[in-house]
Design a protein around this motif. Structure first.
Motif, short mmCIF file in Angstrom:
data_model
loop_
_atom_site.label_atom_id
_atom_site.label_comp_id
_atom_site.label_asym_id
_atom_site.label_seq_id
_atom_site.Cartn_x
_atom_site.Cartn_y
_atom_site.Cartn_z
N VAL A 171 0.85 -1.20 0.00
CA VAL A 171 0.00 0.00 0.00
C VAL A 171 0.87 1.25 0.00
O VAL A 171 0.65 2.20 -0.77
N THR A 172 1.89 1.27 0.86
CA THR A 172 2.77 2.43 0.95
C THR A 172 3.49 2.69 -0.37
O THR A 172 3.60 3.84 -0.82
N ALA A 173 3.95 1.61 -1.02
CA ALA A 173 4.68 1.77 -2.28
C ALA A 173 3.78 2.19 -3.44
O ALA A 173 4.21 2.91 -4.34
N LEU A 174 2.52 1.76 -3.42
CA LEU A 174 1.62 2.01 -4.55
C LEU A 174 0.80 3.29 -4.40
O LEU A 174 0.24 3.77 -5.39
N ALA A 175 0.72 3.83 -3.19
CA ALA A 175 -0.05 5.05 -2.99
C ALA A 175 0.53 6.18 -3.86
O ALA A 175 1.74 6.41 -3.87
N GLY A 176 -0.35 6.83 -4.60
CA GLY A 176 0.08 7.91 -5.47
C GLY A 176 0.48 7.47 -6.86
O GLY A 176 0.86 8.31 -7.69
N THR A 177 0.41 6.17 -7.15
CA THR A 177 0.71 5.66 -8.49
C THR A 177 -0.59 5.22 -9.16
O THR A 177 -1.66 5.21 -8.56
N ASP A 178 -0.50 4.84 -10.44
CA ASP A 178 -1.65 4.30 -11.16
C ASP A 178 -1.63 2.78 -11.19
O ASP A 178 -2.42 2.16 -11.93
N VAL A 179 -0.75 2.16 -10.43
CA VAL A 179 -0.66 0.70 -10.37
C VAL A 179 -1.64 0.20 -9.31
O VAL A 179 -1.68 0.71 -8.20
N ALA A 180 -2.45 -0.79 -9.68
CA ALA A 180 -3.48 -1.30 -8.77
C ALA A 180 -2.92 -2.38 -7.85
O ALA A 180 -1.98 -3.11 -8.20
N LEU A 181 -3.54 -2.49 -6.68
CA LEU A 181 -3.18 -3.51 -5.70
C LEU A 181 -4.28 -4.55 -5.63
O LEU A 181 -5.46 -4.22 -5.54
N ALA A 182 -3.90 -5.83 -5.68
CA ALA A 182 -4.81 -6.94 -5.41
C ALA A 182 -4.26 -7.70 -4.21
O ALA A 182 -3.05 -7.83 -4.05
N VAL A 183 -5.15 -8.18 -3.35
CA VAL A 183 -4.73 -8.85 -2.11
C VAL A 183 -5.02 -10.34 -2.20
O VAL A 183 -6.17 -10.75 -2.43
N LEU A 184 -3.97 -11.15 -2.04
CA LEU A 184 -4.12 -12.59 -1.92
C LEU A 184 -3.77 -12.93 -0.47
O LEU A 184 -2.60 -13.05 -0.12
N PRO A 185 -4.77 -13.04 0.40
CA PRO A 185 -4.49 -13.09 1.85
C PRO A 185 -3.82 -14.38 2.29
O PRO A 185 -4.19 -15.47 1.90
N LEU A 186 -2.81 -14.21 3.13
CA LEU A 186 -2.16 -15.31 3.82
C LEU A 186 -2.03 -14.90 5.28
O LEU A 186 -2.16 -13.73 5.62
N GLY A 187 -1.75 -15.83 6.16
CA GLY A 187 -1.62 -15.47 7.56
C GLY A 187 -2.97 -15.39 8.24
O GLY A 187 -3.97 -15.92 7.75
N THR A 188 -3.03 -14.70 9.39
CA THR A 188 -4.24 -14.72 10.21
C THR A 188 -4.89 -13.36 10.37
O THR A 188 -6.08 -13.28 10.64
N GLY A 189 -4.14 -12.26 10.23
CA GLY A 189 -4.71 -10.95 10.47
C GLY A 189 -5.47 -10.43 9.26
O GLY A 189 -6.68 -10.46 9.18
N ASN A 190 -4.73 -9.93 8.29
CA ASN A 190 -5.28 -9.50 7.02
C ASN A 190 -6.47 -8.56 7.16
O ASN A 190 -7.58 -8.86 6.72
N LEU A 191 -6.22 -7.40 7.76
CA LEU A 191 -7.29 -6.43 7.96
C LEU A 191 -7.88 -5.96 6.64
O LEU A 191 -9.10 -5.82 6.52
N LEU A 192 -7.04 -5.66 5.66
CA LEU A 192 -7.57 -5.19 4.38
C LEU A 192 -8.37 -6.29 3.70
O LEU A 192 -9.45 -6.04 3.15
N ALA A 193 -7.87 -7.54 3.74
CA ALA A 193 -8.61 -8.65 3.16
C ALA A 193 -9.96 -8.83 3.85
O ALA A 193 -10.97 -9.10 3.20
N ALA A 194 -10.00 -8.66 5.18
CA ALA A 194 -11.26 -8.77 5.91
C ALA A 194 -12.25 -7.72 5.44
O ALA A 194 -13.46 -7.99 5.32
#
Length: 329
Positions: free
Chosen positions: A83-106
């Motif tokens: 998110v930090t690296a892509l903010a302000g760019t035109d490149v989109a982020l997709a989330v493939l959740p791993l682990g247990t937290g994943n607030l954005l995936a939730a």
């Protein structure tokens, strides 16, 4: 950007993966590559995170190499770095959740469903979201100081692997009776508010682990941060708050709500702090400000519904078919 246009050429994409979160990295890579190939996409470029760099440098390298979509595969720390690296760019982020937290995936309704995450990516339904900024770090969901970060700090990786997101409840119980912090909360240019609080949350969207909706009115692209000041003092107060949240009642006792473009929180002593469920260095202050429309995010449905999880269940069903088809090709 719109997910309904099937005439666009397949995008160049990259995968930023935390290898520690994947039991079988080679098998995981095959599943992702095969699913993208079944959707007509070229093979992605893969980048692995390290202890020294949890994804920021890898994502910037992918952007520099011409990626149009970055798939973040990992826990909260990996996703937040992307998110930090892509903010302000035109490149989109997709989330493939791993682990247990994943607030954005939730908040996307994806939980730990790889197939759903892949389907959301290949359908290319995107929305431009706000992000919050704390110094040079960004968050898409929420920042917090006090109890919320304390329970993250008090929950072991072993317990999270064994129990999943309910492990955070174990961590919460340990700190319910801790003494509150004395805080000053300045909302934009207003005079500071002084409270004895257990936690101050600064949110862009409103779901916590387990899908609990803490801030029902928080919208991801309205140009505002939603600020919640939690002031429970007794076990009864905590139970009343939990009952209101789980029952989705309009008003949550012992919680004050504000909206801000910039918020400054100062405590009487150093406190644990977190961004998007990822712990950062403890400190006595936390200053966050909104960066409107800074991030393109792949979502289950691109319409302007305040709930980013709309259509997630249907996307999961379509994703399961995509992965199954890819296995038979």
């Amino acid at each position: 950007m719109d997910g309904a246009d099937d005439e666009r050429p397949a995008p160049r994409c990259a995968v930023v993966v935390n290898p520690v979160k994947v039991a079988d990295l080679d098998g995981f890579r095959r599943t992702v590559n095969d699913a993208l190939a079944a959707a007509g996409w070229p093979e992605p470029v893969w980048y692995e995170t390290t202890v020294e760099d949890p994804g920021l440098g890898q994502t910037r390298e992918a952007v520099g190499a011409g990626a149009e979509i970055v798939l973040a595969c990992g826990g909260d720390g990996t996703v937040r770095a992307c998110v930090t690296a892509l903010a302000g760019t035109d490149v989109a982020l997709a989330v493939l959740p791993l682990g247990t937290g994943n607030l954005l995936a939730a908040n996307l309704g994806l939980r730990d469903d790889l197939a759903a995450g892949l389907e959301v990516a290949v359908e290319r339904g995107t929305r431009r979201l706000d992000v919050g900024a704390v110094g040079d770090q960004c968050f898409a969901v929420m920042a917090g100081m006090g109890f919320d970060a304390q329970l993250l700090d008090g929950t072991s990786e072993r317990t999270k692997r064994r129990l999943g997101w309910p492990a955070y409840l174990v961590g919460a119980v340990r700190h319910l009776r801790d003494r509150p912090m004395r805080v000053s909360v300045r909302i934009d240019d207003r005079p500071p508010l002084r409270r004895r609080a257990r936690s101050v949350l600064v949110a862009n969207v409103g779901r916590l682990q387990g899908g609990v909706r803490l801030l029902a009115d928080a919208e991801p692209d309205d140009g505002w941060l939603d600020v919640a000041v939690l002031t429970p003092r007794t076990l009864g107060h905590w139970l009343a708050m939990a009952w209101a949240l789980l029952g989705r009642r309009g008003r949550v006792p012992r919680m004050e709500l504000f909206r801000a473009r910039r918020v400054e929180i100062v405590s009487d002593r150093a406190q644990p702090r977190e961004l998007d469920g990822d712990l950062i260095e403890p400190g006595r202050s936390l200053t966050a400000e909104i960066r409107p429309g800074a991030l393109w995010l792949c979502v289950p449905r691109p319409e302007r519904d305040p709930d980013l999880a709309v259509d997630a269940d249907a996307a999961a069903e379509r994703g399961a078919r995509l992965v199954e088809e890819a296995r038979h090709e």
